[in-house]
Design an enzyme around this catalytic site. Structure first.
Site, PDB file in Angstrom:
ATOM      1  N   SER A 125       0.817  -1.210   0.000  1.00 38.47           N
ATOM      2  CA  SER A 125       0.000   0.000   0.000  1.00 38.47           C
ATOM      3  C   SER A 125       0.850   1.259   0.000  1.00 38.47           C
ATOM      4  O   SER A 125       1.953   1.267   0.552  1.00 38.47           O
ATOM      5  CB  SER A 125      -0.890  -0.006   1.253  1.00 38.47           C
ATOM      6  OG  SER A 125      -1.490   1.254   1.443  1.00 38.47           O
ATOM      7  N   TYR A 150      -1.616  -1.104  10.998  1.00 37.33           N
ATOM      8  CA  TYR A 150      -1.909  -1.611   9.644  1.00 37.33           C
ATOM      9  C   TYR A 150      -0.775  -1.210   8.700  1.00 37.33           C
ATOM     10  O   TYR A 150      -0.191  -2.056   8.009  1.00 37.33           O
ATOM     11  CB  TYR A 150      -3.244  -1.059   9.113  1.00 37.33           C
ATOM     12  CG  TYR A 150      -3.346  -1.205   7.621  1.00 37.33           C
ATOM     13  CD1 TYR A 150      -3.089  -0.127   6.781  1.00 37.33           C
ATOM     14  CD2 TYR A 150      -3.595  -2.443   7.057  1.00 37.33           C
ATOM     15  CE1 TYR A 150      -3.111  -0.274   5.415  1.00 37.33           C
ATOM     16  CE2 TYR A 150      -3.632  -2.604   5.683  1.00 37.33           C
ATOM     17  CZ  TYR A 150      -3.380  -1.517   4.864  1.00 37.33           C
ATOM     18  OH  TYR A 150      -3.393  -1.667   3.508  1.00 37.33           O
ATOM     19  N   LYS A 154       2.349  -3.479   6.521  1.00 35.04           N
ATOM     20  CA  LYS A 154       2.729  -3.433   5.094  1.00 35.04           C
ATOM     21  C   LYS A 154       4.220  -3.186   4.965  1.00 35.04           C
ATOM     22  O   LYS A 154       4.906  -3.801   4.148  1.00 35.04           O
ATOM     23  CB  LYS A 154       1.925  -2.351   4.360  1.00 35.04           C
ATOM     24  CG  LYS A 154       0.450  -2.669   4.217  1.00 35.04           C
ATOM     25  CD  LYS A 154       0.225  -4.015   3.525  1.00 35.04           C
ATOM     26  CE  LYS A 154      -1.248  -4.367   3.417  1.00 35.04           C
ATOM     27  NZ  LYS A 154      -1.468  -5.703   2.824  1.00 35.04           N
TER      28      LYS A 154
HETATM   29  C1  WQD Z   1      -9.598   9.312   1.267  1.00 31.06           C
HETATM   30  C2  WQD Z   1      -9.846  10.782   1.555  1.00 31.06           C
HETATM   31  C3  WQD Z   1     -10.247  11.260   3.861  1.00 31.06           C
HETATM   32  C4  WQD Z   1     -14.025   9.135   4.252  1.00 31.06           C
HETATM   33  C5  WQD Z   1      -7.105   4.218   2.974  1.00 31.06           C
HETATM   34  C6  WQD Z   1      -6.124   3.419   3.747  1.00 31.06           C
HETATM   35  C7  WQD Z   1      -5.005   3.012   2.855  1.00 31.06           C
HETATM   36  C8  WQD Z   1      -5.564   2.310   1.655  1.00 31.06           C
HETATM   37  C9  WQD Z   1      -6.582   3.186   0.928  1.00 31.06           C
HETATM   38  C10 WQD Z   1      -5.467  -0.024   2.044  1.00 31.06           C
HETATM   39  C11 WQD Z   1      -9.159  11.254   2.821  1.00 31.06           C
HETATM   40  C12 WQD Z   1     -11.477  11.569   3.035  1.00 31.06           C
HETATM   41  C13 WQD Z   1     -12.843   9.651   3.739  1.00 31.06           C
HETATM   42  C14 WQD Z   1     -15.067  10.006   4.628  1.00 31.06           C
HETATM   43  C15 WQD Z   1     -13.726  11.874   3.965  1.00 31.06           C
HETATM   44  N1  WQD Z   1      -6.167   1.094   2.037  1.00 31.06           N
HETATM   45  N2  WQD Z   1     -12.715  10.995   3.603  1.00 31.06           N
HETATM   46  N3  WQD Z   1     -14.877  11.342   4.468  1.00 31.06           N
HETATM   47  O1  WQD Z   1      -7.301   7.190   3.961  1.00 31.06           O
HETATM   48  O2  WQD Z   1      -6.436   7.634   1.604  1.00 31.06           O
HETATM   49  O3  WQD Z   1      -6.449   5.335   2.477  1.00 31.06           O
HETATM   50  O4  WQD Z   1      -7.589   3.489   1.879  1.00 31.06           O
HETATM   51  O5  WQD Z   1      -4.345  -0.182   1.691  1.00 31.06           O
HETATM   52  O6  WQD Z   1      -4.168   2.150   3.588  1.00 31.06           O
HETATM   53  O7  WQD Z   1      -5.620   4.255   4.757  1.00 31.06           O
HETATM   54  O8  WQD Z   1      -8.607   6.461   1.920  1.00 31.06           O
HETATM   55  O9  WQD Z   1     -10.977   6.609   1.335  1.00 31.06           O
HETATM   56  O10 WQD Z   1     -10.322   6.544   3.799  1.00 31.06           O
HETATM   57  O11 WQD Z   1      -9.879   8.594   2.471  1.00 31.06           O
HETATM   58  O12 WQD Z   1     -13.574  13.089   3.842  1.00 31.06           O
HETATM   59  O13 WQD Z   1     -16.163   9.596   5.097  1.00 31.06           O
HETATM   60  O14 WQD Z   1     -11.255  10.959   1.794  1.00 31.06           O
HETATM   61  O15 WQD Z   1     -10.057  12.268   4.846  1.00 31.06           O
HETATM   62  O16 WQD Z   1      -8.743  12.588   2.603  1.00 31.06           O
HETATM   63  P1  WQD Z   1      -7.165   6.765   2.551  1.00 31.06           P
HETATM   64  P2  WQD Z   1     -10.029   7.001   2.418  1.00 31.06           P
END
Ligand code: WQD
Length: 338
Positions: A125, A150, A154
């Site tokens: 990741s 987590y 990785k």
């Molecule tokens: C994306 C953006 C949030 C939800 C995660 C894991 C990473 C990988 C991909 C596995 C951020 C914003 C989110 C919400 C929001 N997974 N957001 N409201 O955090 O980039 O990565 O998924 O490998 O390890 O950490 O993805 O989709 O959670 O967030 O504003 O209800 O959307 O703050 O900026 P992230 P995400």
């Protein structure tokens, strides 16, 4: 050629099984159904006409893992998706994550290194980069101290594989560092099935639009970006799946350089949260109900991939746009909840 896909009933795993079958591989899935459903087998079969072999057991049972490899001595490759992946949960349950994501990896590698030739693709990741100093992020960007157990699994997982490859010339491995996989198969037969309240942005958007969630909370709009919201590299899950087949074929055809390689899987384009929302509204014709709230602890400000290595060395490039991905996510959500 028989390929083992662990976690093959999960989001990225199931899409990869479809692409493997499309390329003529025989697929065996191991899944403990902790974050997936056996119904996904029907979806895969509906797309390809081939029902994968499925064995339900928990890879934390070392004797079951050993027994599996004895019964499938003709495996040509392993794509290892099975792992726990919720950042927040990992903070509350670190030992669950270290056991499931690292203990299992050790059991797999112990079996693979008994083989005359083993080809191994590891699900990693972009989390390993933390907040990268330079953008876009290349594979030789420094790995930052993990912000969660987590993310640590990785980082350590990649180190375990690298160290094993150093003393096991018969093992060839590729770690694929996913940015943000989103969307669903265009057939609408498989897609993302988050259990409970989605932690990730795109499923929360589609569940809000379909009426399952009241309102999307946007975690902060005071970041140093164009519109104040965080930037990520959202990549269609089918593009990610196809990259796994390309990486496996690289190992099978012994085109790899050395026996441990790492590739970023992204589009190379960053999109803000508000841009993702606007993309959704464009492709769905729906007005999304959202509000700006406080920042989410642990979020990095910007992360998007330098795709040079994947494009030039791996010979793979993401083909879908953000709108394509959001449209496929919406089509899937409406089918599942419609
Ligand atoms: C994306 C953006 C949030 C939800 C995660 C894991 C990473 C990988 C991909 C596995 C951020 C914003 C989110 C919400 C929001 N997974 N957001 N409201 O955090 O980039 O990565 O998924 O490998 O390890 O950490 O993805 O989709 O959670 O967030 O504003 O209800 O959307 O703050 O900026 P992230 P995400």
């Amino acid at each position: 050629m028989k390929i083992l896909v662990t976690g093959g009933l999960g989001f990225i795993g199931s899409h990869t099984v479809v692409e493997l079958q499309n390329e003529g591989f025989e697929v065996v899935i191991i899944d403990n159904l902790s974050n997936s459903s056996e119904d996904v087998l029907d979806g895969i079969e509906a797309i390809t006409g081939i029902r994968p072999i499925f064995e339900k057991f928990d890879l934390r049972d070392k004797s079951d893992v050993q027994d599996f490899f004895k019964r499938h001595a003709d495996l040509e490759g392993v794509i290892h998706f099975a792992a726990s992946k919720a950042v927040g949960e990992s903070v509350d349950k670190p030992l669950l994550y270290y056991e499931n994501n690292l203990g299992v990896l050790v059991y797999m590698l112990q079996e693979l290194t008994k083989m005359d030739k083993a080809n191994f693709i590891f699900s990693s990741s972009c989390t390993v980069y933390g907040q990268a100093d330079e953008l876009p992020i290349t594979e030789d960007a420094p790995v930052k101290p993990a912000e969660s157990p987590y993310g640590n699994t990785k980082q350590i997982g990649e180190e375990i594989i690298r160290d094993t490859c150093k003393i096991s010339p018969q093992l060839a491995a590729i770690a694929l560092r996913y940015f943000n996989p989103i969307g669903a198969h265009p057939s609408v037969e498989i897609g993302e099935l988050p259990l409970g309240i989605p932690q990730n942005l795109v499923p929360f958007i589609t569940q809000t639009a379909v009426g399952l969630r009241e309102q999307l909370s946007v975690f902060g709009d005071d970041y140093p970006t164009n519109d104040g919201t965080c930037i990520r590299d959202y990549i269609h899950v089918v593009d990610v799946a196809k990259a796994h087949v390309v990486a496996l074929q690289r190992l099978l055809n012994q085109k790899n350089e050395g026996n441990y390689e790492v590739f970023n899987l992204g589009t190379g384009t960053g999109s803000s949260v508000l841009e993702v929302i606007h993309s959704f509204e464009r492709v769905s014709g729906e007005k999304l109900n959202y509000k700006i709230v406080d920042r989410r602890p642990g979020d990095v400000i910007k992360a998007y991939a330098d795709t040079t290595n994947a494009n030039k060395v791996l010979g793979w490039k993401a083909g879908s746009t953000l709108d394509d991905s959001m449209k496929s996510a919406w089509d899937w959500e409406r089918k599942v909840r419609g």
